[in-house]
Enzyme design. Sequence first.
Site, PDB file in Angstrom:
ATOM      1  N   ARG A 172      37.347  32.516  15.246  1.00 38.43           N
ATOM      2  CA  ARG A 172      37.590  31.589  14.130  1.00 38.43           C
ATOM      3  C   ARG A 172      36.529  31.900  13.085  1.00 38.43           C
ATOM      4  O   ARG A 172      35.326  31.783  13.347  1.00 38.43           O
ATOM      5  CB  ARG A 172      37.480  30.133  14.590  1.00 38.43           C
ATOM      6  CG  ARG A 172      37.409  29.164  13.428  1.00 38.43           C
ATOM      7  CD  ARG A 172      37.614  27.729  13.824  1.00 38.43           C
ATOM      8  NE  ARG A 172      39.001  27.493  14.162  1.00 38.43           N
ATOM      9  CZ  ARG A 172      39.552  26.270  14.292  1.00 38.43           C
ATOM     10  NH1 ARG A 172      38.805  25.199  14.125  1.00 38.43           N
ATOM     11  NH2 ARG A 172      40.822  26.127  14.594  1.00 38.43           N
ATOM     12  N   HIS A 203      46.573  30.662  10.290  1.00 37.87           N
ATOM     13  CA  HIS A 203      46.299  29.955  11.553  1.00 37.87           C
ATOM     14  C   HIS A 203      47.510  30.177  12.478  1.00 37.87           C
ATOM     15  O   HIS A 203      48.253  29.248  12.782  1.00 37.87           O
ATOM     16  CB  HIS A 203      46.073  28.467  11.266  1.00 37.87           C
ATOM     17  CG  HIS A 203      45.401  27.720  12.377  1.00 37.87           C
ATOM     18  ND1 HIS A 203      44.985  28.322  13.554  1.00 37.87           N
ATOM     19  CD2 HIS A 203      45.064  26.398  12.497  1.00 37.87           C
ATOM     20  CE1 HIS A 203      44.426  27.414  14.327  1.00 37.87           C
ATOM     21  NE2 HIS A 203      44.463  26.243  13.726  1.00 37.87           N
ATOM     22  N   GLN A 241      48.358  28.049  15.687  1.00 38.47           N
ATOM     23  CA  GLN A 241      48.840  26.691  15.420  1.00 38.47           C
ATOM     24  C   GLN A 241      50.341  26.688  15.132  1.00 38.47           C
ATOM     25  O   GLN A 241      51.082  25.848  15.654  1.00 38.47           O
ATOM     26  CB  GLN A 241      48.070  26.091  14.225  1.00 38.47           C
ATOM     27  CG  GLN A 241      48.450  24.665  13.945  1.00 38.47           C
ATOM     28  CD  GLN A 241      48.026  23.714  15.061  1.00 38.47           C
ATOM     29  OE1 GLN A 241      46.865  23.681  15.431  1.00 38.47           O
ATOM     30  NE2 GLN A 241      48.961  22.956  15.598  1.00 38.47           N
ATOM     31  N   ASP A 245      48.557  18.798   6.113  1.00 41.00           N
ATOM     32  CA  ASP A 245      47.248  19.201   6.632  1.00 41.00           C
ATOM     33  C   ASP A 245      46.199  18.546   5.741  1.00 41.00           C
ATOM     34  O   ASP A 245      46.525  17.999   4.685  1.00 41.00           O
ATOM     35  CB  ASP A 245      47.158  20.746   6.579  1.00 41.00           C
ATOM     36  CG  ASP A 245      45.932  21.319   7.254  1.00 41.00           C
ATOM     37  OD1 ASP A 245      45.219  20.572   7.970  1.00 41.00           O
ATOM     38  OD2 ASP A 245      45.673  22.531   7.081  1.00 41.00           O
ATOM     39  N   CYS A 271      48.483  19.596  12.166  1.00 44.24           N
ATOM     40  CA  CYS A 271      47.714  20.414  13.116  1.00 44.24           C
ATOM     41  C   CYS A 271      46.497  19.678  13.656  1.00 44.24           C
ATOM     42  O   CYS A 271      45.975  20.045  14.694  1.00 44.24           O
ATOM     43  CB  CYS A 271      47.321  21.739  12.466  1.00 44.24           C
ATOM     44  SG  CYS A 271      46.224  21.577  11.055  1.00 44.24           S
ATOM     45  N   ARG A 310      49.234  23.771  22.031  1.00 44.24           N
ATOM     46  CA  ARG A 310      48.332  24.885  21.698  1.00 44.24           C
ATOM     47  C   ARG A 310      47.949  25.625  22.979  1.00 44.24           C
ATOM     48  O   ARG A 310      47.947  26.851  23.038  1.00 44.24           O
ATOM     49  CB  ARG A 310      47.056  24.364  21.015  1.00 44.24           C
ATOM     50  CG  ARG A 310      47.222  23.932  19.572  1.00 44.24           C
ATOM     51  CD  ARG A 310      47.427  25.107  18.623  1.00 44.24           C
ATOM     52  NE  ARG A 310      46.355  26.076  18.657  1.00 44.24           N
ATOM     53  CZ  ARG A 310      45.198  25.967  17.991  1.00 44.24           C
ATOM     54  NH1 ARG A 310      44.990  24.936  17.203  1.00 44.24           N
ATOM     55  NH2 ARG A 310      44.266  26.912  18.077  1.00 44.24           N
TER      56      ARG A 310
HETATM   57  N1  NVA Z   1      43.506  23.937   7.078  1.00 49.84           N
HETATM   58  C1  NVA Z   1      42.541  23.402   8.011  1.00 49.84           C
HETATM   59  C2  NVA Z   1      43.070  23.486   9.405  1.00 49.84           C
HETATM   60  C3  NVA Z   1      42.153  22.927  10.456  1.00 49.84           C
HETATM   61  C4  NVA Z   1      42.685  23.136  11.858  1.00 49.84           C
HETATM   62  C5  NVA Z   1      41.236  24.156   7.873  1.00 49.84           C
HETATM   63  O1  NVA Z   1      41.280  25.384   7.681  1.00 49.84           O
HETATM   64  O2  NVA Z   1      40.186  23.526   7.930  1.00 49.84           O
HETATM   65  N1   CP Z   2      44.277  22.364  14.819  1.00 54.30           N
HETATM   66  C1   CP Z   2      43.106  22.947  15.114  1.00 54.30           C
HETATM   67  O1   CP Z   2      42.961  24.164  15.045  1.00 54.30           O
HETATM   68  O2   CP Z   2      42.130  22.093  15.506  1.00 54.30           O
HETATM   69  P1   CP Z   2      40.586  22.418  15.713  1.00 54.30           P
HETATM   70  O3   CP Z   2      39.992  22.670  14.361  1.00 54.30           O
HETATM   71  O4   CP Z   2      40.025  21.194  16.366  1.00 54.30           O
HETATM   72  O5   CP Z   2      40.454  23.628  16.587  1.00 54.30           O
END
Ligand code: NVA
Ligand code: CP
Length: 304
Positions: free
Chosen positions: A104, A131, A134, A220, A260, A288
């Site tokens: 990540r 992502h 997800q 989101d 998500c 997930r």
């Molecule tokens: N769009 C959000 C998703 C978090 C799971 C982010 O990138 O923070």
């Molecule tokens: N939806 C998701 O990826 O959640 P986290 O940021 O908690 O991993």
Amino acid sequence: MVLKHYLQFTDLDAGEYAYLFERAALIKRKFKAYEKHHTLADRTLAMIFEKASTRTRVSFEAGMYQLGGSVVHLTTGDSQLGRAEPIDDSARVISRMVDLVMIRTYGQDKIEKFARYSRVPVINGLTNEFHPCQILADIFTFIEHRGSIKGKTVAWVGDGNNMANTWLQAAELLDFTVHVSTPGGYEVDQAVAGIRSANSYKVFSNPMDACSGADLVTTDVWTSMGFEAENEARKKAFADWCVDSEMMRSAKPDALFMHCLPAHRGEEVEADVIDGPQSVVWDEAENRMHVQKALMEYLLLGKL
Ligand code: NVA
Ligand code: CP
């Protein structure tokens, strides 16, 4: 086996997704029945987090143990990654000691670079642009509740972000339509989303119109990780992009709601929607783990 990464949704084809959804259903059934499923015994997953996470961490970590394997958890703060060791050197070293890497991070270019130097499969656990894990879970959840997503309409209400880009990739690949409504200045960018044409999505300035007739309404956070400096400006710009019961009523009567997570009730979604009868967000979060177990197996062992 040929080395295969999962860096964006388009890294697999429709046939591979059909296999993964079936496999995830089997893996989920066995999990619910407390049946052992140790297909990745003695394999190790390294998880690298440069941003915070709850679901991604727990789902990959628990999932890998349930497959009989083990995990190594690294963050920027407690590894040499935070002290500017080059990505290519990190990739060479880490991938000599583990079987699989989940990352990540910020820019997609970072994970692409890591993958170029990695000897083992690399999975995208979220970047600024995509992502894919997800959306894999979201589509699996849709199939569980409503059957095939082919020909269906998904309404995206909110930011033209990593989730929106990945929905667009999925729509082009799996043959459904995305209705996108974002505030001005936060539109999706077809080039960033990496899709070939505009055939699989339609843009609406009014989020109510995007939701009209949709089979699934999804949103989101207004401010994704890494964009916190824009928070105040985004709160103003996104004020009308809150999924409420009126938007849900303009969708099909049996429309689902997904998010998500993490969610901010009263910002991108009202509490009566996310906590209401059309919401499947808890299934979505749980799934997930099941889809990622299928994905990890597939990248290491192929079709079983
Ligand atoms: N769009 C959000 C998703 C978090 C799971 C982010 O990138 O923070
Ligand atoms: N939806 C998701 O990826 O959640 P986290 O940021 O908690 O991993």
